[in-house]
Design an enzyme around this catalytic site. Structure first.
Site, mmCIF file in Angstrom:
data_model
loop_
_atom_site.group_PDB
_atom_site.id
_atom_site.type_symbol
_atom_site.label_atom_id
_atom_site.label_comp_id
_atom_site.label_asym_id
_atom_site.label_seq_id
_atom_site.Cartn_x
_atom_site.Cartn_y
_atom_site.Cartn_z
ATOM 1 N N GLU A 27 0.809 -1.217 0.000
ATOM 2 C CA GLU A 27 0.000 0.000 0.000
ATOM 3 C C GLU A 27 0.845 1.271 0.000
ATOM 4 O OE1 GLU A 27 -2.639 -3.262 1.070
ATOM 5 O OE2 GLU A 27 -0.665 -2.652 1.830
ATOM 6 N N HIS A 80 -9.174 -5.547 11.339
ATOM 7 C CA HIS A 80 -9.822 -5.335 10.043
ATOM 8 C C HIS A 80 -11.219 -4.743 10.189
ATOM 9 C CE1 HIS A 80 -6.709 -8.341 9.196
ATOM 10 N NE2 HIS A 80 -6.734 -7.912 7.941
#
Length: 360
Positions: free
Chosen positions: A83, A152
């Protein structure tokens, strides 16, 4: 990639109101996002999509289905699992004048790229005295899904909403998703676009106006989803649906709730919120994120500063539990707001709840 870029006239970020048939059809949030991406990529060759599995796999949640076949690998780029790398490449491309749409498979992974989002994208326009524009969109699912644990399940609305230089949007319906994503892609500034995984498959009615390729929603403007006179309920993303269900329950008990879909976290539509509170004299804020320093806290402060004299009851805040998200399903349900939590808060604001002493 991207060869020579042709200069085109800038399309308006917010389309003028046009006349369309009122007949509505239903589309999913997934299809609304897909069509918005498709139309913006078709209209502007500077728009491109990059992220993990956005191409060959058609997107982890199939948001980018069909785009690789239509636009090719130069405009739909599969990236490695890095990322920080592809977010940085996206910011650099935006410096050059392209319009990248960077997909995070979940916004929890954006923490790997947060330096590029905050220090590179958000601050460059100010630090360059307006010489550098950064027209980039960071998008993907945000907040709790189901059974994916503490790492998450975080909501990043207040994280990114606190940063000057960013615009932060959080759609609820298919109309929101389509109109706000188009606005985000056309905007000259970096936009954090917070979707919700559990809403992707939800269908919502949309008008012919929404389906028109020129359709676009204004950034910074909330929507009153349901009008009411007794209590104002603010929410965003998945919690808008919960707030509307709570309003239905409250109506059966004689409480008329006004539900505001924030749509935009930054800028926040303070005028719509305060106008509603001045009418209803009560406020309940709802969000999935942590309570401390949350979006609801900012809304409460705005109302206290601008409309304190109109309040007939203390403000009620409904938020996620102040703990990392549990993995067990029963504890997970307790850690995120439910419809009954909103109903109880609205009743307290309307002095319709049973006092604890009386129920003992």
């Amino acid at each position: 990639m991207l060869g020579v870029i042709r200069h085109k006239s800038i399309r308006p970020a917010f389309s003028a109101i046009r006349h369309f048939s009122s007949a509505a059809k239903e589309i999913t949030v997934r299809d609304a996002l897909n069509s918005a991406l498709d139309e913006e990529m078709s209209a502007d060759p500077k728009v491109f999509l990059m992220g993990e599995e956005v191409g060959e796999y058609q997107g982890a949640y199939k948001i980018s289905k069909g785009l690789l076949d239509k636009y090719g690998p130069e405009r739909v780029l599969d990236t490695p699992i890095t990322e920080a790398g592809f977010a940085g490449i996206g910011v650099g491309a935006a410096y050059y004048g392209l319009r990248p749409v960077v997909e995070f498979m979940t916004f929890n992974f954006s923490m790997q790229a947060i330096d590029h989002i905050i220090n590179s994208a958000a601050k460059s326009n100010y630090m360059s005295a307006g010489q550098i524009s950064v027209p980039i969109v960071f998008r993907g699912p945000n907040g709790a899904a189901a059974g994916v644990g503490a790492q998450h399940s975080q909501c990043y609305a207040s994280w990114y909403g606190s940063c000057p230089g960013l615009k932060v949007l959080s759609p609820y319906s298919s109309e929101d998703a389509r109109g706000l994503l188009k606005a985000a892609i056309r905007d000259p500034d970096p936009v954090v676009f917070l979707e919700n995984e559990l809403l992707y498959g939800e269908s919502f009615p949309v008008s012919a106006e929404v389906l028109d390729s020129s359709f676009c929603l204004p950034i910074g403007k909330a929507k009153i989803e349901r009008e009411g006179k007794d209590v104002t309920i603010t929410a965003y993303s998945k919690m808008v649906g919960y707030a509307l269900k709570a309003a239905e329950t409250l109506a059966k008990e004689g409480i008329s709730a006004e539900v505001i879909n924030l749509r935009s976290i930054r800028p926040l539509d303070r005028s719509t919120i305060n106008a509603s509170v001045r009418k209803t004299n009560r406020l309940v804020t709802v969000e999935e994120g942590f309570p401390q320093h949350g979006v609801g806290a900012e809304i409460c402060t705005s109302v206290i500063e601008e409309s304190f004299g109109y309040l007939d009851a203390p403000v009620e805040r409904i938020a996620g539990a102040d703990v990392p998200m549990p993995y067990a399903a029963n504890l997970e349900r307790m850690a995120v707001p439910q419809v009954e939590d909103i109903v109880r808060a609205a009743k307290r604001a309307c002095y319709r709840s049973v006092p604890l002493a009386a129920s003992a």
